[in-house]
Design an enzyme around this catalytic site. Structure first.
Site, short mmCIF file in Angstrom:
data_model
loop_
_atom_site.label_atom_id
_atom_site.label_comp_id
_atom_site.label_asym_id
_atom_site.label_seq_id
_atom_site.Cartn_x
_atom_site.Cartn_y
_atom_site.Cartn_z
N ASP A 1 0.80 -0.98 -0.03
CA ASP A 1 0.07 0.03 -0.04
C ASP A 1 0.89 1.29 -0.01
O ASP A 1 0.40 2.26 -0.63
CB ASP A 1 -1.05 -0.06 1.05
CG ASP A 1 -2.15 -0.99 0.82
OD1 ASP A 1 -2.39 -1.39 -0.06
OD2 ASP A 1 -2.95 -1.12 1.97
N ASN B 1 -4.56 8.91 1.86
CA ASN B 1 -4.99 8.01 3.01
C ASN B 1 -5.16 8.89 4.15
O ASN B 1 -6.47 9.04 4.66
CB ASN B 1 -3.87 6.77 3.64
CG ASN B 1 -4.21 5.63 3.03
OD1 ASN B 1 -5.20 5.46 2.36
ND2 ASN B 1 -3.25 4.78 3.37
N ASP C 1 -0.80 12.69 21.69
CA ASP C 1 0.54 12.23 21.04
C ASP C 1 0.38 12.91 19.66
O ASP C 1 1.49 13.06 18.98
CB ASP C 1 0.82 10.96 20.77
CG ASP C 1 1.44 10.40 22.22
OD1 ASP C 1 1.80 11.01 23.18
OD2 ASP C 1 1.53 9.27 22.37
N LEU D 1 -7.65 3.52 12.06
CA LEU D 1 -8.21 2.39 12.47
C LEU D 1 -7.44 2.12 13.59
O LEU D 1 -8.13 1.69 14.44
CB LEU D 1 -8.58 1.32 11.42
CG LEU D 1 -9.04 0.08 11.78
CD1 LEU D 1 -10.52 0.25 12.03
CD2 LEU D 1 -8.73 -0.97 10.67
#
Length: 296
Positions: free
Chosen positions: A74, A150, A180, A195
């Site tokens: 990917d 993305n 963070d 995710l």
């Protein structure tokens, strides 16, 4: 027919599949355009059955290029998307990596997949991108914009203290995140970093962005889904003088106090999906949904 090939360096175990692909293309008398650094990498690794051409950007490619094939995982696919830019050239990927949400063609099924691609037996999915730029002034010209299929991530640079991320949606304060970092993801990116940080899976074409905190200090702070017509502005407070800013596979160090602006890009990526593929079948297979001994 003309097609483009994009790839990066890989392990020797993959060479047999790359050789098989180029042999199949040569047998079909396809005019092959290979990304120049990848072409140089392959020079002494495969036997060329047909002369190839090289390119650095989509402006080097013929106007009638049918599609681009990405060879890798990917991450390689995301890099291929950045090469395509706003040319509209459809892209798909043969997965030599691990999970392969985007590069969905299995390396053991290259011959079958290539037959479908060359016959046009596929669908085109238009995938939204994020457009981003950094700075405190008005939006710069298009040459200073960066794009992400993305996600865009703001994350602390040091390994100790968390940062405070002020997120504004359409110039209204959403929240000051003690965390963070923060992820702004497209539906395509909802199955990636977002995710793993607890964000939802969002079906492509839903018209949304996902804003997901990374390790927030306040456990009541959850991911939120906003319209992709929104404009998002990020400002960071930190004990450090800088933070990390990434868009897909590119990472930069940015001075604290520099705002990050995010919106939907003016163009979409044409992602090829073979007829037997769908978003739902992909997540069932890749995320092992329904994989239970009681189902067998």
């Amino acid at each position: 027919m003309k097609i483009a090939i994009y790839g990066r360096e890989f392990q020797n175990a993959v060479i047999q599949y790359v050789q098989a692909l180029f042999d199949l293309l040569a047998a079909e008398d396809i005019e092959i355009w290979v990304y120049q650094p990848f072409n140089e990498f392959l020079a002494d690794k495969i036997a060329w059955r047909k002369e190839t051409h090289s390119f650095y950007s989509y402006t080097d490619l013929p106007g009638d290029t049918r599609f681009m094939l990405s060879l890798g995982g990917d991450g390689t696919m995301l890099a291929a998307v950045s090469i395509i830019g706003d040319s509209g050239i459809p892209v798909t990927g043969i997965n030599f990596g691990r999970l392969g949400f985007l590069a969905s063609i299995n390396k053991d099924k290259i011959e079958h997949a290539l037959a479908q691609l060359l016959s046009g037996n596929y669908d085109i999915e238009k995938r939204v991108l994020l457009a981003t730029y950094k700075g405190n002034g008005p939006e710069p010209d298009a040459r200073q914009l960066a794009f992400a299929l993305n996600d865009i991530t703001i994350i602390k640079k040091d390994s100790s203290a968390m940062i405070t991320v002020h997120a504004y949606v359409n110039n209204e304060l959403l929240n000051a995140y003690w965390a963070d970092g923060l992820i702004i993801a497209t539906p395509t990116g909802s199955t990636a970093y977002s995710l793993s940080c607890g964000g939802p899976i969002v079906m492509p074409g839903s018209g949304n962005f996902i804003i997901t905190p990374i390790s927030p200090h306040n456990l009541n702070v959850r991911p939120i889904v906003v319209s992709d017509s929104s404009t998002i502005r990020i400002e960071v407070e930190s004990r450090s003088d800088s933070f990390l800013f990434s868009y897909d596979s590119t990472t930069e160090t940015v001075n604290t106090g520099t705002a990050i602006h995010i919106r939907k890009a003016d163009y979409a990526v044409n992602l090829i999906r073979l007829k037997q593929e769908s978003f739902f079948s992909t997540i069932r297979h890749k995320l092992l949904w329904g994989l239970d001994t009681r189902n067998y």
